[in-house]
Design a protein around this motif. Structure first.
Motif, PDB file in Angstrom:
ATOM      1  N   LEU A 181      17.127  57.454  55.855  1.00  0.00           N
ATOM      2  CA  LEU A 181      18.002  56.301  55.949  1.00  0.00           C
ATOM      3  C   LEU A 181      18.523  55.957  57.264  1.00  0.00           C
ATOM      4  N   TRP A 233       8.605  57.149  59.804  1.00  0.00           N
ATOM      5  CA  TRP A 233       8.832  55.802  59.835  1.00  0.00           C
ATOM      6  C   TRP A 233       7.322  54.928  60.204  1.00  0.00           C
ATOM      7  N   VAL A 260       9.142  57.131  48.247  1.00  0.00           N
ATOM      8  CA  VAL A 260       9.103  57.198  49.684  1.00  0.00           C
ATOM      9  C   VAL A 260       8.112  58.425  50.397  1.00  0.00           C
ATOM     10  N   THR A 272      11.952  43.338  53.717  1.00  0.00           N
ATOM     11  CA  THR A 272      10.865  43.063  52.853  1.00  0.00           C
ATOM     12  C   THR A 272       9.512  42.822  53.723  1.00  0.00           C
ATOM     13  N   LEU A 312      15.900  47.861  52.374  1.00  0.00           N
ATOM     14  CA  LEU A 312      14.682  47.707  53.199  1.00  0.00           C
ATOM     15  C   LEU A 312      14.372  46.295  53.592  1.00  0.00           C
ATOM     16  N   THR A 335      16.442  53.944  60.264  1.00  0.00           N
ATOM     17  CA  THR A 335      15.177  53.305  61.231  1.00  0.00           C
ATOM     18  C   THR A 335      15.360  53.550  62.587  1.00  0.00           C
ATOM     19  N   MET A 341       6.004  55.444  56.679  1.00  0.00           N
ATOM     20  CA  MET A 341       6.524  54.321  55.690  1.00  0.00           C
ATOM     21  C   MET A 341       5.863  52.829  55.988  1.00  0.00           C
ATOM     22  N   LYS A 371       4.087  37.625  56.949  1.00  0.00           N
ATOM     23  CA  LYS A 371       3.645  38.661  56.417  1.00  0.00           C
ATOM     24  C   LYS A 371       2.147  38.657  55.955  1.00  0.00           C
ATOM     25  N   ILE A 389      10.186  50.290  66.281  1.00  0.00           N
ATOM     26  CA  ILE A 389       8.969  51.010  65.849  1.00  0.00           C
ATOM     27  C   ILE A 389       7.646  50.813  66.580  1.00  0.00           C
ATOM     28  N   ASN A 444       2.992  51.038  53.542  1.00  0.00           N
ATOM     29  CA  ASN A 444       3.535  49.700  53.026  1.00  0.00           C
ATOM     30  C   ASN A 444       2.520  48.639  53.101  1.00  0.00           C
ATOM     31  N   GLY A 454       9.426  47.250  55.702  1.00  0.00           N
ATOM     32  CA  GLY A 454      10.292  48.457  54.968  1.00  0.00           C
ATOM     33  C   GLY A 454      11.292  49.277  56.155  1.00  0.00           C
ATOM     34  N   CYS A 455      11.609  48.363  57.038  1.00  0.00           N
ATOM     35  CA  CYS A 455      12.625  49.007  58.002  1.00  0.00           C
ATOM     36  C   CYS A 455      14.051  48.908  57.557  1.00  0.00           C
ATOM     37  N   ILE A 456      14.812  49.445  57.868  1.00  0.00           N
ATOM     38  CA  ILE A 456      16.387  49.240  57.290  1.00  0.00           C
ATOM     39  C   ILE A 456      17.119  48.377  58.153  1.00  0.00           C
ATOM     40  N   LYS A 511      15.343  55.749  48.639  1.00  0.00           N
ATOM     41  CA  LYS A 511      15.360  54.510  49.329  1.00  0.00           C
ATOM     42  C   LYS A 511      17.006  54.375  49.490  1.00  0.00           C
ATOM     43  N   PRO A 512      17.166  53.605  50.764  1.00  0.00           N
ATOM     44  CA  PRO A 512      18.853  53.238  50.728  1.00  0.00           C
ATOM     45  C   PRO A 512      19.081  52.180  49.941  1.00  0.00           C
TER      46      PRO A 512
END
Lengths: 404, 173
Positions: free
Chosen positions: A291, A154, A182, B103, B101, A293, A157, A315, A297, A161, B106-108, B64-65
């Motif tokens: 799948l 993670w 991914v 936006t 994910l 998270t 990820m 963001k 984190i 990103n 990118g966590c779920i 991806k989920p």
């Protein structure tokens, strides 16, 4: 062809071919270090030594590690930890050294800032040092991917990103970096390569540059005094060692350096044997699952301050603030407009600026570890804004500074 | 010097080195691209006939989920127009289909059945049952992937009529 004579000894044989006496004289015996320094001047050697420890422990881990998404987790947590004799030692040494090396880097950097060791000809020392900081950060991140646990996955990820650059949506760039939609096999393989070859090569080259940058301006001293190294060296060589303001790098200074290194190593191995847990995140003992998270984190402690600058903003502004935090330290020699290269304690407002920066970064570090809720979010936001404010204020504060 | 043989040789050397450098960088760039096998595994067919209303189903597509949420009639009734515009209609039922994910980074996000919304644990972002962001930091709704409705199944990765209409309306993300 050069003229060679029959060697009188092994030493002479080597000296005729490699000029080992000249090398030793130039690099050690006649490389001068001021006397007016303290233990903080030994951090460079502590770092070099810790890098050596990382290299050696890394070599042993490399012999059993499997860079494969199905095998990586077990190769670390089963093979290395349970089957390989003393495998646990290499892993804990590697993990603790990777964490502690950042503690020493921060002390080394703050020492440089406090004593003004980034100006008056020492700019390249600072810049090469910052490049080393970036290379060590990349090395730490790529290494963190390798056990392929939940935090590895993670963190991989989230950090990759960042390269979509927010609303610019450079998703193609992110997929290119990962080699997949991914993090997957391609991602693990290339970060393995970066961690064990390309970045260590870059680090070795940068260490060479960093040492080379020291050669002409020499090491700073506790008073920022401009020393005439030739004159002081002449006194030393004439036997007036007590009167001279300098000593030779080796063996004089090196023996003091190694004393500090040995104290550091006692602390280091205390951590390795009794408190290695701080360098091992419990969440990373769950295998990577794309799948699921983890609920919270966070990066390792040494990245928390810059992570917390990213987090409290929306963001795009968050990314800009994060980018600012990453590059701003590079510009320190040029943002400090004062000609004074003396300790912060003699520089008026700069002294308060220095301690405000230290405290702010500690606050950011603490907030980065806590969940982003309520009062923590607010404190984090204030500290992040304060960080940016401090750097914007720096040129004005130092411009007003009186010459000492 | 400009017109001398030495100058000419210099330019030829520069040109050859330049071509070599560009070619090398191109090869290096292409070597890091996703492999054909990775790209080819990009189509997933999901049967939605057994999906229960207000229960989130998570499928995997391109690693991806994918969130699939069948909406209850009450949920559909109180939706705004912007929310309904993102509904995928399969066999007369309203579904949310989106990449699960956040936006932001990118966590779920997790689905909260009692509140009909999604909450991201990483940085506290929230989305409604149509995947539209309702609380920062996420700057945009969760993305609707290319899909094609075929009877009671949906193929992820293929662009169907409903997907194209959403794309024209600009409601995909």
């Amino acid at each position: 062809m050069a003229h060679f004579t029959k060697a009188t000894s092994v030493h002479d044989w080597l000296d005729q071919r490699l000029a080992i006496d000249t090398l030793r004289r130039v690099l050690a015996k006649e490389y001068w270090i001021p006397k007016n320094i303290n233990f903080l001047w030994a951090m460079g050697m502590v770092l070099a030594f810790t890098f050596g420890i990382l290299l050696v422990s890394g070599i042993f881990l490399l012999m059993y590690y499997q860079p494969n998404v199905n095998l990586a987790f077990d190769s670390v947590n089963y093979t290395i930890m349970r089957e390989v004799e003393f495998g646990w030692l290499w892993r804990h040494v590697h993990a603790v050294a990777a964490s502690v090396v950042f503690l020493i880097i921060y002390i080394h950097m703050l020492t440089g800032i406090y004593y003004g060791s980034y100006k008056k000809g020492r700019e390249m020392i600072w810049i090469s040092g910052m490049l080393l900081f970036v290379a060590f950060s990349a090395e730490a991140f790529s290494g963190y991917m390798l056990p392929w646990g939940q935090m590895s996955y993670w963190a991989g990820m989230v950090i990759t990103n960042l390269f979509s650059l927010g609303s610019l949506e450079f998703n193609g760039l992110v997929e290119w970096i990962r080699g997949d939609y991914v993090p997957g096999q391609a991602f693990l393989d290339r970060f393995f390569m970066l961690h064990v070859l390309l970045i260590p090569l870059a680090i070795l080259a940068l260490i060479g540059l960093h040492f080379g940058a020291l050669r002409i301006p020499h090491v700073n001293n506790q008073d920022g005094e401009e020393i005439d190294f030739e004159e002081e060296a002449a006194k030393y060589k004439a036997g007036r060692k007590r009167e001279s303001k300098v000593i030779a790098f080796a063996n004089d200074f090196l023996s003091k350096d190694m004393f500090v290194v040995s104290i550091f190593l006692l602390f280091f191995f205390y951590l390795v044997f009794w408190h290695y847990g701080f360098a091992m995140d419990p969440i990373n003992f769950d295998p990577a699952d794309g799948l699921k998270t983890p609920p919270h984190i966070y990066p390792e402690w040494y990245f928390l301050w810059s992570y917390e600058i990213l987090r409290p903003f929306p963001k795009d502004p968050g990314l800009i603030a994060f980018g600012f935090a990453q590059v701003i330290f590079f510009l320190l020699p040029f943002l400090d407009k004062s000609p004074n290269a003396v300790p912060a304690s003699r520089r008026g407002i700069f002294f308060w600026w220095f301690w405000a920066l230290v405290i702010d970064m500690i606050v950011l570090t603490a907030m980065g570890k806590l969940p982003p809720q309520g009062i923590y979010s607010t404190i984090g936001l204030v500290a992040a804004v304060a960080f940016i404010g401090l750097w914007i204020a720096l040129p004005f504060i130092t411009k007003m500074e009186k010459k000492v | 010097m400009e017109n001398s043989r030495r100058g000419f040789m210099g330019k030829v050397f520069g040109a050859v080195a330049g071509v070599g450098a560009v070619g090398t960088l191109y090869a290096m760039k292409k070597s890091w691209d996703p492999l054909p096998s990775v790209k080819a595994a990009g189509f997933t067919t999901v049967d939605v006939s057994t999906v229960e209303p207000n229960k989130l189903v998570v499928e995997k597509w391109r690693g991806k989920p994918i969130f699939i949420l069948k909406k209850t009639p009450e949920m559909v009734a109180k939706q705004t127009e912007a929310e309904t515009a993102r509904d995928v209609i399969i066999d007369g039922e309203h579904f949310l289909i989106c990449i699960g994910l956040c936006t932001h980074l990118g966590c779920i996000p997790a689905y909260r059945e009692n509140k009909d919304d999604f909450k991201c644990a990483c940085h506290g972002g929230e989305f409604d049952a149509s995947g539209i962001n309702t609380k920062a930091p996420p700057p945009s709704p969760m993305v609707i992937p290319p899909f094609n409705v075929k009877g009671k199944t949906v193929v992820l990765g293929e662009e169907g009529d409903q997907y194209r209409k959403m794309k024209e309306a600009g409601v995909l993300a």
